[in-house]
Design a protein around this motif. Structure first.
Motif, PDB file in Angstrom:
ATOM      1  N   PHE A 429       2.176 -13.599   8.459  1.00 33.44           N
ATOM      2  CA  PHE A 429       3.472 -13.568   7.768  1.00 33.44           C
ATOM      3  C   PHE A 429       3.344 -13.818   6.262  1.00 33.44           C
ATOM      4  O   PHE A 429       4.069 -13.208   5.468  1.00 33.44           O
ATOM      5  CB  PHE A 429       4.443 -14.576   8.396  1.00 33.44           C
ATOM      6  CG  PHE A 429       5.087 -14.087   9.672  1.00 33.44           C
ATOM      7  CD1 PHE A 429       4.643 -12.933  10.319  1.00 33.44           C
ATOM      8  CD2 PHE A 429       6.145 -14.773  10.235  1.00 33.44           C
ATOM      9  CE1 PHE A 429       5.233 -12.483  11.494  1.00 33.44           C
ATOM     10  CE2 PHE A 429       6.754 -14.330  11.413  1.00 33.44           C
ATOM     11  CZ  PHE A 429       6.288 -13.188  12.042  1.00 33.44           C
ATOM     12  N   ALA A 432       2.323 -10.680   4.782  1.00 35.85           N
ATOM     13  CA  ALA A 432       3.439  -9.732   4.824  1.00 35.85           C
ATOM     14  C   ALA A 432       4.447 -10.032   3.719  1.00 35.85           C
ATOM     15  O   ALA A 432       4.995  -9.112   3.088  1.00 35.85           O
ATOM     16  CB  ALA A 432       4.117  -9.783   6.192  1.00 35.85           C
ATOM     17  N   GLN A 433       4.683 -11.319   3.474  1.00 36.10           N
ATOM     18  CA  GLN A 433       5.642 -11.691   2.423  1.00 36.10           C
ATOM     19  C   GLN A 433       5.177 -11.186   1.056  1.00 36.10           C
ATOM     20  O   GLN A 433       5.997 -10.897   0.187  1.00 36.10           O
ATOM     21  CB  GLN A 433       5.817 -13.220   2.360  1.00 36.10           C
ATOM     22  CG  GLN A 433       6.469 -13.833   3.598  1.00 36.10           C
ATOM     23  CD  GLN A 433       7.968 -13.628   3.674  1.00 36.10           C
ATOM     24  OE1 GLN A 433       8.508 -12.719   3.032  1.00 36.10           O
ATOM     25  NE2 GLN A 433       8.635 -14.428   4.485  1.00 36.10           N
ATOM     26  N   LEU A 436       5.874  -7.198   1.270  1.00 38.52           N
ATOM     27  CA  LEU A 436       7.234  -6.681   1.487  1.00 38.52           C
ATOM     28  C   LEU A 436       7.965  -6.260   0.207  1.00 38.52           C
ATOM     29  O   LEU A 436       8.577  -5.188   0.182  1.00 38.52           O
ATOM     30  CB  LEU A 436       8.066  -7.692   2.291  1.00 38.52           C
ATOM     31  CG  LEU A 436       7.833  -7.628   3.814  1.00 38.52           C
ATOM     32  CD1 LEU A 436       8.454  -8.846   4.513  1.00 38.52           C
ATOM     33  CD2 LEU A 436       8.416  -6.343   4.400  1.00 38.52           C
ATOM     34  N   ARG A 445      11.785   2.942   4.984  1.00 37.89           N
ATOM     35  CA  ARG A 445      11.826   2.198   6.259  1.00 37.89           C
ATOM     36  C   ARG A 445      10.536   1.418   6.426  1.00 37.89           C
ATOM     37  O   ARG A 445       9.454   1.976   6.226  1.00 37.89           O
ATOM     38  CB  ARG A 445      12.026   3.170   7.438  1.00 37.89           C
ATOM     39  CG  ARG A 445      12.040   2.506   8.803  1.00 37.89           C
ATOM     40  CD  ARG A 445      12.595   3.436   9.900  1.00 37.89           C
ATOM     41  NE  ARG A 445      11.883   4.696   9.988  1.00 37.89           N
ATOM     42  CZ  ARG A 445      11.130   5.085  11.025  1.00 37.89           C
ATOM     43  NH1 ARG A 445      10.995   4.310  12.090  1.00 37.89           N
ATOM     44  NH2 ARG A 445      10.531   6.270  11.009  1.00 37.89           N
ATOM     45  N   ILE A 446      10.666   0.158   6.756  1.00 36.70           N
ATOM     46  CA  ILE A 446       9.519  -0.734   6.964  1.00 36.70           C
ATOM     47  C   ILE A 446       9.491  -1.114   8.439  1.00 36.70           C
ATOM     48  O   ILE A 446      10.462  -1.667   8.961  1.00 36.70           O
ATOM     49  CB  ILE A 446       9.644  -1.994   6.091  1.00 36.70           C
ATOM     50  CG1 ILE A 446       9.694  -1.603   4.607  1.00 36.70           C
ATOM     51  CG2 ILE A 446       8.506  -2.966   6.370  1.00 36.70           C
ATOM     52  CD1 ILE A 446      10.050  -2.751   3.676  1.00 36.70           C
ATOM     53  N   LEU A 447       8.391  -0.775   9.116  1.00 38.74           N
ATOM     54  CA  LEU A 447       8.291  -1.051  10.551  1.00 38.74           C
ATOM     55  C   LEU A 447       7.277  -2.152  10.813  1.00 38.74           C
ATOM     56  O   LEU A 447       6.250  -2.222  10.138  1.00 38.74           O
ATOM     57  CB  LEU A 447       7.758   0.142  11.318  1.00 38.74           C
ATOM     58  CG  LEU A 447       8.395   1.488  11.278  1.00 38.74           C
ATOM     59  CD1 LEU A 447       7.948   2.281  10.075  1.00 38.74           C
ATOM     60  CD2 LEU A 447       8.035   2.238  12.556  1.00 38.74           C
ATOM     61  N   ALA A 448       7.550  -2.930  11.834  1.00 35.29           N
ATOM     62  CA  ALA A 448       6.575  -3.919  12.272  1.00 35.29           C
ATOM     63  C   ALA A 448       6.088  -3.541  13.668  1.00 35.29           C
ATOM     64  O   ALA A 448       6.880  -3.241  14.559  1.00 35.29           O
ATOM     65  CB  ALA A 448       7.194  -5.312  12.296  1.00 35.29           C
ATOM     66  N   PHE A 451       4.841   2.404  15.416  1.00 38.21           N
ATOM     67  CA  PHE A 451       4.284   3.502  14.635  1.00 38.21           C
ATOM     68  C   PHE A 451       5.432   4.315  14.073  1.00 38.21           C
ATOM     69  O   PHE A 451       6.522   4.362  14.652  1.00 38.21           O
ATOM     70  CB  PHE A 451       3.309   4.326  15.470  1.00 38.21           C
ATOM     71  CG  PHE A 451       2.048   3.556  15.724  1.00 38.21           C
ATOM     72  CD1 PHE A 451       1.078   3.443  14.742  1.00 38.21           C
ATOM     73  CD2 PHE A 451       1.873   2.858  16.917  1.00 38.21           C
ATOM     74  CE1 PHE A 451      -0.054   2.676  14.943  1.00 38.21           C
ATOM     75  CE2 PHE A 451       0.746   2.085  17.123  1.00 38.21           C
ATOM     76  CZ  PHE A 451      -0.232   1.997  16.134  1.00 38.21           C
TER      77      PHE A 451
END
Lengths: 523, 523
Positions: A429, A432-433, A436, A445-448, A451
């Motif tokens: 995380f 990721a921060q 982002l 669009r941001i996916l976690a 796919f």
């Protein structure tokens, strides 16, 4: 229903006055019958003029009427039955199950916009009460969004139904109250004619003006350029190549009255393998990635064409597992010989780059596309802009980064993208921060932990992104948000109730959400 | 506060490295001190780079923090006291009462955007719930609008406060979370410096990054072109001439990454005298029209430059009364010698048209603008495009039409406009119903029984309209709707709560209106 090779203008099937061409079955590698006749300039102009003439009557229909119209289109498409699916299979080489699914998506998309119209708040109705005692007095001000005018829609090759004649651009434009002049994609003219006939039938059934919809058939760039330059056309929806989209942007900008272009063009959709996730489930991610990359022979705008990971054993293993997953995947028929040729040239160019290592590359047969996986270093990726370009098809490039900061630095250098995907676990995380904020600036669009292929048609979807992902990053071409592309605000000052549009009248006769003096409510 | 003639970059007053120029007092016709130093390319680039560097930190501030910032700017502007008003009077020739009113409008505008931020729904937050049981499963999708990036703002000459350094473009961009690089108008550089120092002080007080705001000072087109071409700049706000606006549109479209331009440019704001109203209260309307035309020496974007009425006695009388009302109005100082010269050339050109009759024309002294009223026929107006062009200042053209259908036909031939005004009584409603659909397509705001000058800053205002009224008719530059110009959507798919922006988290921690599965609510 029989395919005649005609265009549809003014509610009638008309034989194009230009040359003719045939559709091509990419699986059987043979021409399909009948021949299609290309429209000429006079026919393009006629379709646009009729669209302009139909605009006021069409936009004066109630939301309920247009909702019924959208659903009638869906019903007419379903009524085409297997004729539609078989022709789409022949023209696209796509399998039945995919096309049946795509038909469902297309019909549901029309239904989603019908629901949006029935909910009623799409016009963003606003009322500021008069303040006659104030100095100076404030007038009564009411605002709503209205449709911009006739829209030119360019169908995509890769979704012969959902991004084509009755696809998202058409559905959102018609929902808004904009007539549509549709340029069929020359890769699936028969599919296009069938769907267009379904729309024309719905226009008839709903007693709408004949200019509400037209289908223009042909090949080459001339039709599109004439269409976008026509003074009746007020906006453009396009899904296709970067060169095609930017060419239309130039035509639109050079008009005496420039118009907005919503072109969805080019994206390599970076995937970020964050370290904890990669360590914990690298093999699973690699297999999922390989499946996403090769689905539909990679012919998706959201295909994962770039994978960033931290250099090291886990990333090497990811590369190995992904390459192994791709190795047995045979080359499969691509949508058109042009797309296949372009893919194979793109793969060969990547393979030929000195700084690029080939991890997997299937045999490239004529008309097909076999998966290809490459790897390079962060330094090489940063230095060589050619590595940033989309190769439309099942090819992807792995980039080994020194650390998360280098991932962010590479991201800063990317052009705008439709999507970015984070593979991450809780331990990632913090990383990721860091990524982002950069991703928000670069993508739609941001996916976690998924796919990017697979674009839900819903309220919160964004299928868009900064240039060149789209011409206009302020928009989405999928989901209900797509309607705003074809709307503009109009304010009414001190207009009598009798002259106001119903959605803005006192007493809220439509019982819809509105903003009064800034506050949302139904009062 | 003392005016030093400096630009403000990185929170510091810096001496421009280019040439120097002086402000000009159009009333006294003399240069004002001190000299202003023009920024050079390196200084423009520095301001843009700092804006880019400040963007992520600035947009990460809470809505409450940015609301406080906007109000701090307002407080700092008020704290400038009479120094600001006196300098603005000297630089613009506008009277004290007007500038004090404009200052109030400017501060209230900042407050309006602060209120919008505190209300919180401006991000259009949307949540589509995951549907794990569906085939295929629907992911959790959440959407919000985010700011586009640093915005280049070009201040207007005619509102040295409300459409200038801390005007509507700046307020809406800062509210959105976009840093602003502001090109001061060379007609009021001292006023600009004072207001810019107030903003920089507010940036300091609110502990925001220094790149959030910069003031660039200079003359000519070079600064603007360099500014719009800079890769950090992501949108443009402009109020000014058609030639200036279209030049910036061309620069923006030619960038490797094209960006949106919101230019408010040119409008003649037609007024429609419908027959019943004209018969019942023609004299009153004529006097009101004359007052609206000459207010502020006609230097408003919404000045009524075209009046359409039905040929006949009532219209002749209207023309006579309006001409009589204008006759005693002396020429008054215009904002700049350039504007005055351009106005006088425009009036002379109209007067020289063979098809145009001069009804009133005051003596045009140097630096001033005297009212001018002209009349022509519908046929001449349709034939001569030069009659459609804006003459910025207190000039207007009456056009006698045969009937309402001809009014509509003329309207169809007009370019896009900011406003249209209907003078009508109940007996005119049928005629109005014929005109309204055409007007909706042509203008941003439709007024009844008022005059277009006077633009309320509120939720429902539209100060926009199709090209060339603005570069982008999908927007307004006044009112809360202006914020959407500087926003774009981003979707988050399956992102963990901890990584989601607060406005999209479960439980609605900000207690704001959101759309969940399509339905508005606070749940």
């Amino acid at each position: 229903m029989i395919i005649t090779g005609e265009a549809l203008i003014g509610g009638l099937a008309v034989k194009g006055k230009g040359g003719s061409f045939n559709a091509f079955d990419p699986s059987k590698r043979e021409e399909l019958q009948p021949a299609f006749h290309m429209v000429d300039v006079s026919q393009i102009n006629e379709a646009c003029t009729l669209a302009g003439a139909a605009f006021d009557a069409f936009r004066a229909t109630s939301d309920a009427q247009r909702a019924d119209f959208l659903e009638a289109i869906g019903a007419q498409i379903m009524a085409l039955g297997d004729t539609l699916i078989e022709r789409a299979m022949a023209e696209s080489g796509l399998p039945r199950v995919r096309l049946e699914g795509e038909r469902g998506r297309t019909v549901n998309q029309l239904k989603l916009f019908a629901d949006l119209l029935r909910e009623g708040s799409w016009r963003d109705n606003r009322i500021d009460s008069a303040l006659p005692e104030r100095t100076p007095p404030r007038p009564d001000l009411r605002m709503r969004l209205i449709p911009v005018g006739p829209v030119a829609v360019f169908a995509a090759s890769n979704f012969p139904l959902a991004f084509s004649v009755a696809g998202g651009d058409t559905a959102s434009a018609l929902a808004a109250g904009c007539p549509v002049v549709l340029k069929a994609h020359s890769a699936h003219p028969g599919t296009s004619e069938l769907v267009a006939r379904a729309i024309v039938k719905a226009v008839e059934l709903c007693r709408l003006p004949v200019g509400v919809f037209a289908l223009l058939t042909g090949t080459g760039n001339g039709i599109g350029q004439t269409l976008v330059a026509h003074p009746s056309i007020q906006a453009v929806g396009f899904t296709g190549s970067r060169s095609g989209g930017t060419a239309l942007m130039a035509v639109a900008a050079a008009r005496p009255q420039p118009i907005p272009v919503y072109a969805e063009m080019s994206s390599i959709n970076p995937v970020y393998l964050l370290p904890q996730a990669l360590a914990a489930r690298g093999d699973e991610i690699a297999k999922g990635f390989a499946a996403s990359l090769t689905m539909g022979v990679g012919q998706f705008c959201t295909n994962p064409g770039l994978v960033l990971g931290l250099a090291g054993d886990a990333f090497d293993r990811f590369a190995k597992v992904a390459a192994e997953a791709l190795a047995p995947v045979q080359g499969a028929t691509m949508l058109t010989p042009g797309i296949s040729g372009s893919y194979q040239r793109g793969v060969a160019a990547l393979a030929g780059q000195e700084c690029v290592r080939t991890l997997a590359k299937g045999e490239q047969e004529e008309g097909k596309g076999a998966p290809a996986l490459f790897q390079t270093t962060a330094a090489s990726f940063l230095a060589e802009r050619a590595l940033h370009e989309e190769v439309f098809g099942p090819a992807s490039l792995l980039v080994a980064c020194a650390d998360v900061a280098e991932m962010a630095a590479i991201t800063e250098r990317l052009e705008g993208q439709l999507t970015a995907t984070l593979q991450l676990d809780e331990g990632d995380f913090d990383a990721a921060q860091k990524l982002l904020p950069v991703l928000e600036r670069k993508v739609g669009r941001i996916l976690a932990n998924g796919f990017p292929t697979g674009v839900e048609v819903s309220t919160a979807m964004v299928h868009g992104g900064p240039f060149p992902a789209t011409a206009d990053g302020r928009s989405t071409s999928v989901g209900t948000g797509a309607i705003t592309r074809f709307l503009r605000p109009v304010c009414y000052q001190n207009l009598a109730q009798a002259l106001l549009p119903e959605s803005l009248r006192d007493g809220n006769p439509l019982d819809i959400w509105r903003r009064r003096d800034g506050a949302l409510g139904k009062a």
